[in-house]
Design an enzyme around this catalytic site. Structure first.
Site, mmCIF file in Angstrom:
data_model
loop_
_atom_site.group_PDB
_atom_site.id
_atom_site.type_symbol
_atom_site.label_atom_id
_atom_site.label_comp_id
_atom_site.label_asym_id
_atom_site.label_seq_id
_atom_site.Cartn_x
_atom_site.Cartn_y
_atom_site.Cartn_z
ATOM 1 N N CYS A 114 0.811 -1.223 0.000
ATOM 2 C CA CYS A 114 0.000 0.000 0.000
ATOM 3 C C CYS A 114 0.841 1.269 0.000
ATOM 4 O O CYS A 114 0.339 2.347 -0.317
ATOM 5 C CB CYS A 114 -0.948 -0.006 1.193
ATOM 6 S SG CYS A 114 -2.060 -1.436 1.219
ATOM 7 N N HIS A 272 -3.621 6.881 1.882
ATOM 8 C CA HIS A 272 -3.993 5.560 1.395
ATOM 9 C C HIS A 272 -5.415 5.268 1.837
ATOM 10 O O HIS A 272 -5.763 5.423 3.010
ATOM 11 C CB HIS A 272 -3.028 4.512 1.958
ATOM 12 C CG HIS A 272 -3.501 3.117 1.788
ATOM 13 N ND1 HIS A 272 -3.934 2.615 0.579
ATOM 14 C CD2 HIS A 272 -3.625 2.097 2.682
ATOM 15 C CE1 HIS A 272 -4.303 1.351 0.733
ATOM 16 N NE2 HIS A 272 -4.122 1.023 1.996
ATOM 17 N N ASN A 302 -10.194 -0.678 -0.607
ATOM 18 C CA ASN A 302 -8.742 -0.593 -0.482
ATOM 19 C C ASN A 302 -8.116 -1.204 -1.737
ATOM 20 O O ASN A 302 -8.190 -2.412 -1.937
ATOM 21 C CB ASN A 302 -8.299 -1.347 0.773
ATOM 22 C CG ASN A 302 -6.802 -1.259 1.016
ATOM 23 O OD1 ASN A 302 -6.027 -0.954 0.118
ATOM 24 N ND2 ASN A 302 -6.391 -1.556 2.242
#
Length: 345
Positions: A114, A272, A302
């Site tokens: 990420c 993020h 996500n």
């Protein structure tokens, strides 16, 4: 900690698969749709079709980015792809993309989950800033739907598939020469282009909090199926939450301090897109108002390495970014690794 002058983002682009998977769709699989919204803020996500691979998403995002930047494929000097879901263990996804684009440029993958796009962004900016490249294509892309167990009702709903791209090019600006930068003479010494400050970091001691145990040289996947659960992403959600909030708070303050910028000067914060609760908790201590925090995880979930460039592209297309804006970016995830940067748009 560092800064890089003489580099700017000339264009962005993104791509998400057509297939929308709603919370109601997941409820049919036994997931609690109310829990998903309450705990994450996610309403839907995109899943790639069978046969689609990470490089396919990269290709679409790259084309849109190049068009937006008005740069041809022949002008690309370097291709960086941040991904943990490559088409194959080898060759790299970046090389697949380079071949499909028809580019004549070196290409490599960067694997920092990420935080991957932030690592790739800083790496690409180094090439531009030191004069070794003029056009660096930086992409974050992941097919996370292939890494999570559909039987894991707490983890499966969190993730989606996407790709986002940014093109880094040289900037002619160096220092602010007038009061136009931020409206006061006191700002006249602030660097006006590039990465005003950045921080990359890792805490490998926490790696087990977010990992896929099997599939590498440590634990190869076997044919008997006994390691099936280890093939999927395993996550200590509570531990990751606490770590992410802490590391953003610390790194964001470090970066702002290094750039001599206060949080109230920020035009936009792009974190993020992991979880709405993480985002809310992370920015609260910076005293950044909600309207300055860009959020699109409700639509995409996500998307790992694609998260930040996807959000940047949406923000730019929505008119949320204008020349001279101060943008704070932060990616954090498996490794554990993070990257935080202050960029002047």
């Amino acid at each position: 900690m560092g800064n890089l002058k003489g580099v700017r983002i000339a264009g962005t682009g993104s791509y998400v698969p057509e297939r929308i998977v709603t919370n109601e769709d997941l409820a049919a699989l036994g997931c609690d749709s109310d829990w998903i919204v309450r705990r994450t803020g996610i309403l839907q996500r995109r899943h790639a079709e069978p046969g689609q691979a990470t490089s396919d998403l990269c290709y679409e995002a790259a084309l849109r980015c190049l068009e937006n930047a008005n740069v041809s494929v022949d002008e690309i000097d370097l291709i960086l792809v941040a991904t943990i879901t490559p088409d194959h263990p080898t060759p790299s996804t970046a090389c697949h993309l380079q071949r499909r684009l028809g580019a004549v440029a070196p290409a490599m993958d960067i694997g920092a989950a990420c935080a991957g796009f932030m690592y790739a962004l800083v790496t690409g900016a180094q090439f531009v800033s030191n004069g070794n490249a003029r056009n660096v294509l930086v992409i974050g892309a992941d097919l996370m739907s292939r890494t999570v167990d559909p039987e894991d009702k707490k983890t499966y709903p969190l993730f989606g598939d996407a790709a986002g791209a940014a093109l880094l090019v040289p900037s002619t600006q160096d220092e602010c020469q007038s009061t136009e930068c931020n409206g006061s003479a006191a700002d006249s010494t602030i660097q006006t282009d590039g990465l005003l400050a950045y921080q990359l970091g890792s805490e490998g001691c926490g790696g087990e909090m977010l990992c896929i145990p099997a599939g590498g040289s440590r634990t190869p996947i076997t044919t008997d199926g006994e390691d099936s659960a280890s093939r999927y992403l395993q996550m200590d959600g509570r531990g990751v939450f606490k770590w992410a909030v802490r590391v953003f708070d610390e790194s964001a303050k470090d970066v702002l301090r290094a750039a001599n910028v206060s949080s109230d000067q920020l035009s936009l914060v792009v974190l993020h897109q992991a979880n709405q609760r993480i985002i809310d908790s992370a920015v609260s201590d910076l005293n950044v108002p909600p309207e300055k925090v860009f959020v699109n995880l409700d639509k995409y979930g996500n998307t790992s390495g694609a998260s930040i460039p996807l959000a940047l592209d949406e923000a730019a297309r929505a008119g949320r970014l204008k020349e001279g804006d101060l943008v704070l970016l932060c990616g954090f995830g498996a490794g554990l690794a993070w990257g935080t940067a202050l960029f002047r748009w």
